[in-house]
Design a protein around this motif. Structure first.
Motif, mmCIF file in Angstrom:
data_model
loop_
_atom_site.group_PDB
_atom_site.id
_atom_site.type_symbol
_atom_site.label_atom_id
_atom_site.label_comp_id
_atom_site.label_asym_id
_atom_site.label_seq_id
_atom_site.Cartn_x
_atom_site.Cartn_y
_atom_site.Cartn_z
ATOM 1 N N MET A 1 0.668 -1.246 0.349
ATOM 2 C CA MET A 1 0.058 0.111 -0.339
ATOM 3 C C MET A 1 0.944 0.937 -0.107
ATOM 4 O O MET A 1 1.869 1.165 0.485
ATOM 5 N N SER A 2 0.385 2.663 -0.915
ATOM 6 C CA SER A 2 1.062 3.759 -1.255
ATOM 7 C C SER A 2 0.258 4.753 -0.241
ATOM 8 O O SER A 2 -1.057 4.746 -1.204
ATOM 9 N N LEU B 1 -4.434 7.405 -2.715
ATOM 10 C CA LEU B 1 -3.759 6.000 -2.827
ATOM 11 C C LEU B 1 -3.483 4.983 -3.175
ATOM 12 O O LEU B 1 -4.612 4.897 -3.590
ATOM 13 N N THR B 2 -2.989 3.939 -3.373
ATOM 14 C CA THR B 2 -2.755 2.671 -4.058
ATOM 15 C C THR B 2 -1.947 1.366 -3.178
ATOM 16 O O THR B 2 -1.625 1.358 -2.580
ATOM 17 N N LEU B 3 -2.917 0.219 -3.706
ATOM 18 C CA LEU B 3 -2.775 -1.126 -2.850
ATOM 19 C C LEU B 3 -2.346 -1.302 -4.419
ATOM 20 O O LEU B 3 -2.459 -1.772 -5.424
ATOM 21 N N PHE C 1 -5.006 -0.992 -7.409
ATOM 22 C CA PHE C 1 -6.132 0.019 -7.765
ATOM 23 C C PHE C 1 -5.407 1.313 -7.078
ATOM 24 O O PHE C 1 -5.549 1.106 -5.703
ATOM 25 N N SER C 2 -6.094 2.127 -7.327
ATOM 26 C CA SER C 2 -6.040 4.147 -6.713
ATOM 27 C C SER C 2 -7.284 5.424 -6.525
ATOM 28 O O SER C 2 -7.707 4.324 -7.616
ATOM 29 N N THR C 3 -7.037 5.714 -5.670
ATOM 30 C CA THR C 3 -8.178 6.520 -5.597
ATOM 31 C C THR C 3 -7.698 8.146 -5.629
ATOM 32 O O THR C 3 -6.079 7.758 -5.020
ATOM 33 N N ARG C 4 -7.847 8.792 -6.261
ATOM 34 C CA ARG C 4 -7.272 10.399 -6.001
ATOM 35 C C ARG C 4 -7.972 11.530 -5.569
ATOM 36 O O ARG C 4 -9.155 11.377 -6.080
ATOM 37 N N TYR C 5 -7.832 12.475 -5.038
ATOM 38 C CA TYR C 5 -8.468 13.755 -4.449
ATOM 39 C C TYR C 5 -7.616 15.050 -4.555
ATOM 40 O O TYR C 5 -6.254 14.807 -4.179
ATOM 41 N N ALA D 1 -8.300 1.819 -12.136
ATOM 42 C CA ALA D 1 -6.945 -0.351 -11.759
ATOM 43 C C ALA D 1 -6.172 -0.192 -12.985
ATOM 44 O O ALA D 1 -6.990 -0.213 -14.463
ATOM 45 N N ALA D 2 -5.060 -0.782 -12.879
ATOM 46 C CA ALA D 2 -4.638 -1.269 -13.358
ATOM 47 C C ALA D 2 -3.651 -2.628 -13.775
ATOM 48 O O ALA D 2 -2.855 -2.937 -12.084
ATOM 49 N N PHE D 3 -3.885 -3.884 -14.435
ATOM 50 C CA PHE D 3 -3.353 -5.056 -14.689
ATOM 51 C C PHE D 3 -2.111 -5.491 -15.504
ATOM 52 O O PHE D 3 -2.258 -4.266 -16.592
ATOM 53 N N GLU D 4 -1.094 -5.968 -15.086
ATOM 54 C CA GLU D 4 0.338 -5.848 -15.946
ATOM 55 C C GLU D 4 0.385 -7.327 -15.989
ATOM 56 O O GLU D 4 0.837 -7.731 -14.674
ATOM 57 N N ILE D 5 0.891 -7.902 -17.200
ATOM 58 C CA ILE D 5 1.429 -9.038 -17.289
ATOM 59 C C ILE D 5 2.780 -9.671 -18.290
ATOM 60 O O ILE D 5 3.234 -8.962 -19.443
#
Length: 364
Positions: A226-227, A269-271, A283-287, A318-322
């Motif tokens: 978490m960040s 916040l980023t998980l 997964f992130s959110t920002r204000y 949301a971001a996914f990397e493979i």
């Protein structure tokens, strides 16, 4: 031609020296994305965009020094609004010298950037020269500080009234702990000096801004992290240049998203979760709260009102990397979704925005 010959001789000398390891590298990605509000305003104009970015470079390495020459290119192509397509090129070199058993790098670099737009958007064309230096010093194995300076000269070819010099100085403190916690604290002072001086009290000749940043990262499990961060910027001196065309006023902020036009706070916040060794999700959110200290709002008929613009923006994504290294070394696939909601006292900037992107990237 003389400079090219000198550069060629330098490259030959560096690449043939027995104590220097020379290495070529290349990276690039192809991206396709859908943006349902490409102008970020209440009009909600949407488009599909394809983009390509690539970087090629050459490293010359010794035991204590790395010298890098590189070129970065970026281009995008819009389907409906084709005139909005643009190209960006960046050429640079950077030297990294490692002090004290190689734990303390000194970076010194110089680069040149140019952006080229199509005819209807030629006002966004610019050329920039940037020089920078920073030094990372290890106080201990888990505590580091990094001072640095940056100098830019930006030339807007078609609107020289906005051409400027920028000078930035910063100090970062990076700390890690046995609890798998990391804390980064940073402070920065930025100054902007316009190339063309003005005697008008409505036209600032310089701007000054202070920025402060705090980030806390925490490893929760072996796969989950978490960040959380907070960012604050304050204008120590303000102003906003503009041009008038017919009956309309074009402010620098509205043309170029000028960071000096607003002050405020931002938090996020980023998980991050590692599903598999080659599959990560974020997964992130920002204000963000932005006060535009010298940007008047207007009514729907274009008349300026006696009030400055204020925005509150919320976003999540949301971001996914493979990693696809089994197919080709350095190959990866990423998928991203981002949502933005901007609430403003200026009706023109009340909007929502959805972005969907798929990227295929590679590097070696």
């Amino acid at each position: 031609m003389k400079n090219l010959r000198l550069l060629s001789i330098l490259l030959i000398v560096l690449s043939t020296s027995p104590n220097i390891l020379a290495q070529f590298y290349f990276a690039g990605d192809i991206e396709g994305y859908y943006d349902d509000n490409i102008f970020n305003n209440y009009l909600n104009a949407s488009d599909f965009i394809n983009s390509f970015s690539g970087e090629i470079g050459y490293d010359f390495e010794t035991e204590q020094n790395i010298f890098d020459i590189y070129c970065i290119g970026y281009l995008n192509r819009y389907f409906e609004y084709q005139d909005k397509s643009s190209t960006l090129l960046k050429f640079g070199l950077v030297n990294t010298y490692l002090f004290l058993e190689y734990d303390n790098p000194l970076n010194v670099g110089l680069n040149y950037t140019t952006r080229i737009n199509k005819e209807d958007y030629y006002i966004y064309d610019y050329k920039m020269i940037s020089a920078y230096a920073n030094y990372m010093h290890s106080i201990s194995e888990s505590n580091k500080i990094q001072p640095g300076i940056i100098g830019n000269k930006i030339d807007y070819e078609n609107f020289s009234i906005f051409s400027n010099y920028q000078f930035k100085a910063f100090l970062r403190s990076i700390n890690s702990f046995e609890s798998r916690t990391s804390i980064t604290i940073a402070a920065e002072i930025d100054q902007k000096l316009y190339v063309e001086k003005s005697q008008s009290p409505d036209y600032p000749n310089s701007l000054l801004q202070a920025q402060f940043f705090l980030q806390v990262g925490q490893g929760i499990t072996e796969n989950l992290g978490m960040s959380v961060y907070g960012f604050y910027k304050k204008n120590l001196s303000g102003g906003n240049r503009y041009i008038t065309s017919l009956d309309y006023i074009y402010y620098e902020e509205e043309l170029f998203n000028d960071i000096y036009s607003s002050e405020g706070i931002e938090t996020g916040l980023t998980l991050s979760y590692l599903f598999l060794p080659n599959f990560i999700g974020k997964f992130s959110t920002r204000y963000e709260i932005s006060d535009y200290t010298n940007l008047p709002i207007a009514d729907e008929e274009g008349n300026e009102l006696d009030e400055f613009r204020k925005d509150n923006q919320f976003s999540f994504g949301a971001a996914f990397e493979i990693g696809l290294g089994e197919m080709l070394n350095g190959l990866y696939l990423s998928m991203n979704y981002n949502y933005f909601k901007n609430s403003s006292n200026d009706y023109y900037y009340n909007y929502q925005n959805n972005l969907f992107a798929v990227t295929l990237g590679f590097g070696f």
